[in-house]
Structures are given as C-alpha cells and as structure tokens.
Design a protein around this motif. Structure first.
Motif, short mmCIF file in Angstrom:
data_model
loop_
_atom_site.label_atom_id
_atom_site.label_comp_id
_atom_site.label_asym_id
_atom_site.label_seq_id
_atom_site.Cartn_x
_atom_site.Cartn_y
_atom_site.Cartn_z
N ALA A 1 0.84 -1.20 0.00
CA ALA A 1 0.00 0.00 0.00
C ALA A 1 0.88 1.25 0.00
N ALA A 2 1.97 1.22 0.78
CA ALA A 2 2.87 2.38 0.82
C ALA A 2 3.53 2.59 -0.54
N SER A 3 3.87 1.49 -1.22
CA SER A 3 4.49 1.61 -2.56
C SER A 3 3.54 2.28 -3.53
N TRP A 4 2.28 1.84 -3.54
CA TRP A 4 1.33 2.42 -4.49
C TRP A 4 1.04 3.87 -4.16
N THR A 5 1.04 4.20 -2.87
CA THR A 5 0.86 5.61 -2.48
C THR A 5 2.05 6.43 -2.98
N TRP A 6 3.24 5.87 -2.86
CA TRP A 6 4.46 6.56 -3.31
C TRP A 6 4.40 6.84 -4.81
N THR A 7 3.89 5.87 -5.60
CA THR A 7 3.87 6.07 -7.05
C THR A 7 2.97 7.25 -7.45
N GLU A 8 1.98 7.56 -6.61
CA GLU A 8 1.06 8.66 -6.93
C GLU A 8 1.82 9.98 -7.13
N SER A 9 2.87 10.18 -6.35
CA SER A 9 3.55 11.48 -6.43
C SER A 9 4.93 11.37 -7.10
N TRP A 10 5.14 10.29 -7.85
CA TRP A 10 6.44 10.09 -8.49
C TRP A 10 6.71 11.14 -9.56
N VAL A 11 5.65 11.52 -10.30
CA VAL A 11 5.81 12.54 -11.35
C VAL A 11 5.43 13.90 -10.77
N GLU A 12 6.33 14.89 -10.96
CA GLU A 12 6.03 16.25 -10.48
C GLU A 12 5.02 16.91 -11.39
N GLU A 13 4.12 17.68 -10.81
CA GLU A 13 3.13 18.39 -11.63
C GLU A 13 3.58 19.83 -11.86
N SER A 14 3.12 20.40 -12.99
CA SER A 14 3.51 21.77 -13.33
C SER A 14 2.85 22.75 -12.37
N PRO A 15 3.40 23.98 -12.25
CA PRO A 15 2.77 24.98 -11.38
C PRO A 15 1.30 25.23 -11.76
#
Ligand SMILES: C[S@@+](CC[C@H](N)C(=O)[O-])C[C@H]1O[C@@H](n2cnc3c(N)ncnc32)[C@H](O)[C@@H]1O
Length: 211
Positions: A6-20
């Motif tokens: 569960a922690a791994s899948w939560t981590w993947t959510e924010s792996w890509v940075e979003e633009s301003p």
C-alpha cells in the motif's frame, strides 16, 4: 494487500512532479469542492495522451481543469481537447488554469452543458481518447455506447473513479452511483469490442481500448 505494498502504491502517486499550473488548478479545485483526478491518474492520462497517434480527446467533467491540463501538456502542439461540464464556475477556473499554462485557446474547446446532452452531438469516430470523470449515474449509463461511437479503432476509453470511492467491491453498498459504476464495469467486461482493464491508481481507473 501488505502495508508496504500500500505504501508503494501511495508513493507512485507522487512520483511525477506536476507543473505549477496543474498545482494551481488543484488549489482551485479544493476551494470549489471539486475532486480533481489524483496525481497518479493525471500521470496515466498524460502518458495515454502522449502515446496516441491521433490528436483529439474528449474530457467529460472539466472540473477546474487538472485532468484536461495533464492531457494537453502531454499531447502534441496540434492536439485538441473537448471538455464538458455543467458548472460554469468550474469551467471558468479551468480556463484560467489553461491560460496560465500557456495553452492556446484553439486547443481547448470548453463546452458548457450536461454531458448526457452534449456527448450525442460530438462526431462519430472522431476521437482518440474519451476521459470520463463525473459522479452522475445518468452519464455512466450512456458512457459505453457514446465512447464506442466517438472513438476511432484503437482509441481508448478512460473512466476515473471507476470504483466509486472504493464502494464498488463492497456488496453492501447499493446506492445509485455505486450500482451505476458496477453496471458500467460489467458492460465493459462483457463487450468483445473492447480490450479492458482496471488500473489500481487513484480511485481505480477503467481503461478500455476499442478494437
Ligand atoms: C470529479 S469532477 C472532475 C474533475 C476534473 N476531471 C479534474 O481533474 O479537475 C466532476 C465534474 O463533473 C461535473 N459534472 C457532474 N455531472 C455532470 C454532467 N451530467 N455533465 C457534465 N458535467 C458534469 C461537475 O460539475 C464537476 O465539475
């Protein structure tokens, strides 16, 4: 599922940075009480939008434009997105977000109206991707028929929050929204014209490619 999974899948959510601009659209969504797609769902939409050979996307449920922006940022410069929403205020916020991101006006067709009325007016076979993110059982009921009509062969239907905030797998949940989500999943699973899966990202994303 283990706690570390569960922690791994939560981590993947924010792996890509979003633009301003996307982050600003998220802030506006929180202010207006709109549930934007999760960062992981946005990344999945961006990858799909970038990978499709075509240039035309439909986005049902504009909200403040988080999903729309993720797709427009990833698509080629001549990619066009048609987005539908019943709420003028949400679409106003989305327009502001697209402008802030430098998206040219002719790349985003923002249509105000009920998706149940607007979708049937869009062109047959004219689209490469149809993204649906509305909490409306009436729209769920027509999504499959409309997506099959709108998509070219090889095009993809993407339904965000396909598991209705985790209620779909729980048989005790029988509200209208959950029942509609289950019926859509069943109809897609039973339709041999589609290659389909549910991806465990965000609130569960249904992906179905038209053969
Ligand atoms: C979950 S939010 C969409 C969030 C958006 N995808 C994003 O990432 O910012 C759902 C949106 O669908 C709109 N909506 C609800 N029912 C609708 C309908 N029948 N037709 C068109 N829009 C609808 C709501 O006004 C809301 O803005």
């Amino acid at each position: 599922m283990t706690a570390s999974k569960a922690a791994s899948w939560t981590w993947t959510e924010s792996w890509v940075e979003e633009s301003p601009a996307v982050l600003d659209a998220r802030t506006r969504a929180a202010e207006l009480g709109v549930v934007a797609v999760s960062p992981g769902t946005g990344s999945l939409l961006a990858v799909l939008a970038a990978s499709l050979p075509g240039r035309a996307v439909v986005d049902v449920g504009t909200g403040t434009g988080v999903a729309a922006l993720r797709m427009l940022e990833a698509m080629p410069e001549n990619g066009v997105l048609t987005s539908i929403d019943v709420e003028v205020e949400h679409q106003g916020a989305a327009r502001t977000a697209l402008q802030a991101a430098g998206i040219r006006g002719n790349r985003a067709r923002i249509i105000h109206g009920d998706a149940a009325d607007v979708l049937p007016r869009l062109a047959d076979g004219g689209y490469d991707l149809v993204h649906v993110d509305v909490d409306d059982p009436r729209v769920s009921a027509l999504v499959l028929t409309e997506a099959l009509r709108l998509l070219r062969a090889g095009g993809v239907l993407v339904v965000s929050d396909a598991l209705a905030q985790d209620r779909v797998p729980d048989p005790a949940q029988r509200d209208q929204r959950t029942t509609a989500a289950r019926e859509l999943l069943r109809a897609v699973a039973d339709d041999d014209r589609l290659v389909r899966t549910v991806v465990p990202v965000g609130d569960g994303v249904l992906l179905a490619v038209k053969r």
